[in-house]
Structures are given as structure tokens and as C-alpha cells.
Design a protein around this motif. Structure first.
Motif, mmCIF file in Angstrom:
data_model
loop_
_atom_site.group_PDB
_atom_site.id
_atom_site.type_symbol
_atom_site.label_atom_id
_atom_site.label_comp_id
_atom_site.label_asym_id
_atom_site.label_seq_id
_atom_site.Cartn_x
_atom_site.Cartn_y
_atom_site.Cartn_z
ATOM 1 N N THR A 62 21.604 17.046 -46.655
ATOM 2 C CA THR A 62 21.996 15.638 -46.614
ATOM 3 C C THR A 62 22.125 15.235 -45.155
ATOM 4 O O THR A 62 22.799 15.912 -44.373
ATOM 5 N N VAL A 95 18.686 25.505 -50.511
ATOM 6 C CA VAL A 95 19.783 24.771 -49.869
ATOM 7 C C VAL A 95 19.406 23.298 -49.699
ATOM 8 O O VAL A 95 18.485 22.966 -48.942
ATOM 9 N N ALA A 96 20.117 22.414 -50.386
ATOM 10 C CA ALA A 96 19.887 20.973 -50.258
ATOM 11 C C ALA A 96 20.426 20.474 -48.926
ATOM 12 O O ALA A 96 21.452 20.961 -48.435
ATOM 13 N N GLN A 123 14.005 24.595 -44.841
ATOM 14 C CA GLN A 123 13.504 24.665 -46.211
ATOM 15 C C GLN A 123 12.671 25.919 -46.445
ATOM 16 O O GLN A 123 12.706 26.500 -47.536
ATOM 17 N N ILE A 171 29.714 24.144 -48.318
ATOM 18 C CA ILE A 171 29.068 23.060 -47.596
ATOM 19 C C ILE A 171 29.068 23.409 -46.113
ATOM 20 O O ILE A 171 30.121 23.501 -45.487
ATOM 21 N N ARG A 204 25.109 24.137 -49.594
ATOM 22 C CA ARG A 204 24.470 22.886 -49.207
ATOM 23 C C ARG A 204 24.698 22.677 -47.713
ATOM 24 O O ARG A 204 25.632 23.239 -47.145
ATOM 25 N N ASN A 256 25.938 29.430 -53.594
ATOM 26 C CA ASN A 256 25.796 27.995 -53.876
ATOM 27 C C ASN A 256 26.099 27.242 -52.587
ATOM 28 O O ASN A 256 27.254 26.974 -52.264
ATOM 29 N N ALA A 280 26.579 14.015 -50.577
ATOM 30 C CA ALA A 280 26.350 15.436 -50.819
ATOM 31 C C ALA A 280 27.128 15.957 -52.016
ATOM 32 O O ALA A 280 26.723 16.938 -52.655
ATOM 33 N N ALA A 325 14.712 22.792 -52.444
ATOM 34 C CA ALA A 325 15.811 21.859 -52.704
ATOM 35 C C ALA A 325 15.558 20.528 -51.998
ATOM 36 O O ALA A 325 14.711 20.409 -51.109
#
Length: 212
Positions: free
Chosen positions: A181, A178-179, A172, A129, A157, A155, A45, A3
Motif C-alpha cells: 500500500t 506481500v501486498a 513483488q 505490517i 503486508r 501473514n 491497508a 499480491a
């Protein structure tokens, strides 16, 4: 596929981050600046949230207006420093549900141990989040996200104020879905696991508990 990592390089974010880094910044100033930067991080985000439409009446006419649609949001604060990012995110999305994960870092091994895990049951369906100002070694974020996945979250982030390259790489590798920001990726970690140049311990600076 790994991600994305998004660095929010808006001039206002970078200026405010510099003000936070200063040794002489007070806890009140630190909290205020973290809140302000947190709004920018949240905007970035969440910029791909799906939109639907609803009919409303403006003072002029009926209008098919855009509104956020789809799954609800859950914010997870990694205690205690995550509370500094939770407040601005709730300003953006007051209706979001909130969970807390308490992790304490062993200062020798740098590994986290959990003392609290209290999250809403609908993390299984919501966009989750995870909030923690510092992504240093990555151990706390990795543990928190693993625990959330074990609870059924799919889901997820991650938002942080500062990251070290080592922490980004570790997160990572452990959770490639998982993105991330952040406002900045700094130079490195020092030998005790602090981000360099960094800003010190975010929790201590946020709550005024640092040693003098």
C-alpha cells in the motif's frame, strides 16, 4: 499469484504528498503531513480486517455491534524513517504490538546491512505490517521481510509513502505474497538509488538531519 499494489489516490493524500515533496517544507511540517497520510494508508491497508459482533448497551437500547475480530496486529518499523509511519498506525490500532528492524544502506552497493532485529514472538501468528516511507531499490524491504519470515511470520503486508517502479517489481519478485500500500509510484530511480521526483531522504527530512 502476485499480491496487490494499492495506490491511495484520495485527493487529500495527493495534496498532502505534494506539500511534503517541497524542498522548503520544514521537518515539523514533514512529520505532520506524514502522520496525516499514514492514517489514510493504514485505513486502506487494513480495510479487510475481519469483523465479529458483541452486545453493547447504547444510551437507547441493546445493540449487537461490530468489532474487529481475529488475529492481532504487529507493526514493524524499519529504522529510522519507519517511525514516521508507526505513530499514525498506532493511533489507529493502539493495542498492536511493535517491532523494530534496523538496516543501514551501503551507499556504494545500495545493499542493506542489519544492526537491529527486535520483534515480538507472536509475529508467527499475527498479521504483520512492515512500515518504511520509501520503497526505492526495494533492498531494505526485501531484507526485512525475509528476516521476518525466517522468524516465523507468514501473514505480512507492506506500507510505504512513495515507491519506485523498480522497488515495487523487486519486492513483488522476492515476496509475491506481500501486498503493498502506497501513496504514489513515482517515475524511476536515479543513479544513486533515490526516487525521482521523490522527496529526498525521508529519514533526514523527518528528523532534520539533512545537510544544508
Amino acid at each position: 499469484m502476485t499480491a496487490s499494489v494499492k495506490v491511495v489516490d484520495h485527493p487529500l493524500v495527493q495534496h498532502k504528498l505534494t506539500m511534503m515533496r517541497r524542498r522548503e517544507a520544514s521537518s515539523a511540517e514533514f512529520r505532520k503531513l506524514l502522520h496525516e497520510i499514514g492514517l489514510f494508508l493504514g485505513y486502506e491497508a487494513l480495510k479487510d480486517l475481519p469483523l465479529g459482533h458483541v452486545m453493547i448497551d447504547t444510551p437507547v437500547t441493546a445493540f449487537n455491534a461490530p468489532v474487529i475480530s481475529g488475529k492481532r496486529l504487529t507493526f514493524i518499523s524499519i529504522l529510522r524513517a519507519g517511525e514516521g509511519l508507526l505513530a499514525p498506525l498506532l493511533d489507529l490500532v493502539p493495542g498492536a504490538s511493535v517491532g523494530h528492524i534496523g538496516l543501514k544502506r551501503d551507499e556504494v552497493t545500495l545493499q542493506p546491512s542489519q544492526y537491529l532485529f527486535k520483534v515480538p514472538p507472536h509475529v508467527t501468528t499475527n498479521l504483520v505490517i512492515v512500515l518504511d516511507p520509501m520503497l526505492a531499490t526495494g533492498h531494505s524491504a526485501i531484507r526485512a521481510i525475509a528476516d521476518l519470515k525466517e522468524a516465523g511470520a507468514r501473514n505480512i503486508r507492506f506500507i510505504c509513502l512513495l515507491a519506485a517502479p523498480e522497488g515495487v517489481a523487486a519486492l513483488q519478485e522476492a515476496h509475491p505474497d506481500v501486498a503493498i500500500t502506497t501513496a504514489a509510484i513515482d517515475e524511476k530511480l536515479n543513479d544513486i538509488g533515490y526516487i525521482v521526483p521523490g522527496l529526498g531522504d525521508a529519514g533526514d527530512r523527518l528528523f532534520g538531519t539533512e545537510d544544508h
